[in-house]
Design an enzyme around this catalytic site. Sequence first.
Site, PDB file in Angstrom:
ATOM      1  N   GLY A  18     -41.842 100.541  71.227  1.00  0.00           N
ATOM      2  CA  GLY A  18     -40.805 100.544  70.207  1.00  0.00           C
ATOM      3  C   GLY A  18     -41.424 100.811  68.853  1.00  0.00           C
ATOM      4  O   GLY A  18     -42.582 101.237  68.756  1.00  0.00           O
ATOM      5  N   THR A  20     -42.343  98.710  66.561  1.00  0.00           N
ATOM      6  CA  THR A  20     -43.344  97.750  66.075  1.00  0.00           C
ATOM      7  C   THR A  20     -44.352  97.315  67.131  1.00  0.00           C
ATOM      8  O   THR A  20     -45.289  96.570  66.813  1.00  0.00           O
ATOM      9  CB  THR A  20     -42.646  96.485  65.533  1.00  0.00           C
ATOM     10  N   ASP A 135     -29.877  93.282  70.013  1.00  0.00           N
ATOM     11  CA  ASP A 135     -30.344  94.575  70.559  1.00  0.00           C
ATOM     12  C   ASP A 135     -30.143  94.621  72.083  1.00  0.00           C
ATOM     13  O   ASP A 135     -31.036  94.995  72.836  1.00  0.00           O
ATOM     14  CB  ASP A 135     -31.817  94.808  70.211  1.00  0.00           C
TER      15      ASP A 135
END
Length: 587
Positions: A18, A20, A135
């Site tokens: 992703g 991060t 999310d």
Amino acid sequence: MQSTPNYLWSTEDLLGQGATARVYKARNKKSGELVAVKVFNNASYLRPQEVQMREFEMLRKLNHKNIVKLFAVEETGSTKQKVLVMEYCSSGSLLNVLEDPANAFGLAESEFLIVLQCVVAGMNHLRENGVVHRDIKPGNIMRLMGEDGQSIYKLTDFGAARELDDDEKFVSVYGTEEYLHPDMYERAVLRKPQQKVYGVTVDLWSIGVTFYHAATGSLPFVPYGGPRRNKEVMYKITTEKPPGAIAGVQRQENGSIEWSYELPITCRLSVGLKDQLIPILANILEVDQEKCWGFDQFFAETNDILHRIVVDVFSLQQASSHRIYIHPYNTATKFLDAVFKQTNIVPHHQEYFFEGHLYELDPNLQAHNFCRTTQHNPLTLLSSAEQAEDVVGVRYRDPALEFPKFVPKVDVVADCSAAKSAVGAVHQTLRIAQALRHCRELLARGLHWVIGNLKTECSRILEQKRGAHSVLTCLQLTEVKTCVLYEAVSAGSRGLALKDMAMVKTRLQRVSEELSQCSHSIFDSQRALDGILAELVERGQQGHEDKSIRQIESCLEKMQLVYKQFKKARTCLRLGYNEEQIHKLDK
């Protein structure tokens, strides 16, 4: 290779990534146990310290079988990067499952119900702990296989999660755009300034999109060109959705939106489950946060589905299969009404067979005491209505309409996508062929049972006829003897008596003729039934000789091998001359 004090992994064993962090498959240095490690990159450290620590804290406080477990928080030896050591889910994510061409039109009903149960249970644990995920999407629902061979789905990636009570709001924006609540989409994707605050119901919108995706294989809201290319129209679709609509698709550039209030015919869920699911989707895919259901109602309605039992029914004259979702405590009366809703056969015209015998349903019998049915061994419904029922059969959309057009030019990305669609269409073709064969088998079996029952009834009537004939013979003998006695009485009353006896004799003769005619009719019926049975046997043999399903399976196997090659070719920047020629031939 990279490591922490207790875990070791190769950077080639990437499971996902992703903005991060990256997730790798790793091993415990002592036990060799497989785990997943989430390694945070430099971008993650640009976030406020509170945000960096939030995911660790969230996972530490959560403990549920449908949430990925946190084992430890460690650091890499060289770079001192933070590493989350988590439960390894060996079967990928729900997104991986949906990306399989076999699920191009959604999950099978049994698998969808597992997804529903696992997500609802995981979300319930989050709400009990006052956590909003922010999310939810198929890629953040991991899958592993249980000891019983069934899937277990687990929520993961709590990087965007935070504590939030039902009546609290937040202003920061997280999430993946296709699954994002429209209010958050407006700010995060369209970059429009607005002062809106968001509540826990933003998770419900994402769950609704995820459930629709799992049920159909497609996203519910699709502008022309796709959600990522036409963001303004994507926002327009989600915010202008009429009440009750669960999907909206724009098929032409600048064209109107086609709204849908039902799940598509290509969806693999039964009508019985669709009827339960559609109102839930309609009420959580609600842009107005004030009108959207709260989690209490969502949990109540989804658990209502999960606590029902299924009774499988095959309507013989309609040649259609039905799944009746009913509570275990509901009575046969409620069941008959539910069958009427799906078949339009009124309760007093419903007769049932099970495993070759008439099956009587006491009106007060509770559903948990019904015979145990399956899709291969359903209750067979026979309508006793005088007017013939309309044949329904297997309802489907022609899979040829889903088959993509291949362009002559070699384009490894486009060709791979088209191959995936083609394989998905052939999977659907195979399922339809199997459903048609299954329908034919249930029809033949049901007719065998009905004919067997009718022949038994004919034999019973013939036995009763033989009894009646014996009584008639005795009566006729008595009549003869009575006539002889009357011959001996005085002449004054003889004439009247003989007249009465002649009338009795005529009636007995008429009964004898009617019994004889009845016997002939029954024998004719038996011969007709034997003829139908013989025809059924002949058609059954023809069915066994039908090779169409094997041909589809063989075709599918070859196409899957080509698709596998196309997936490999997609990773290449350019094909060599020979590879390109083979690619063209495969196409």
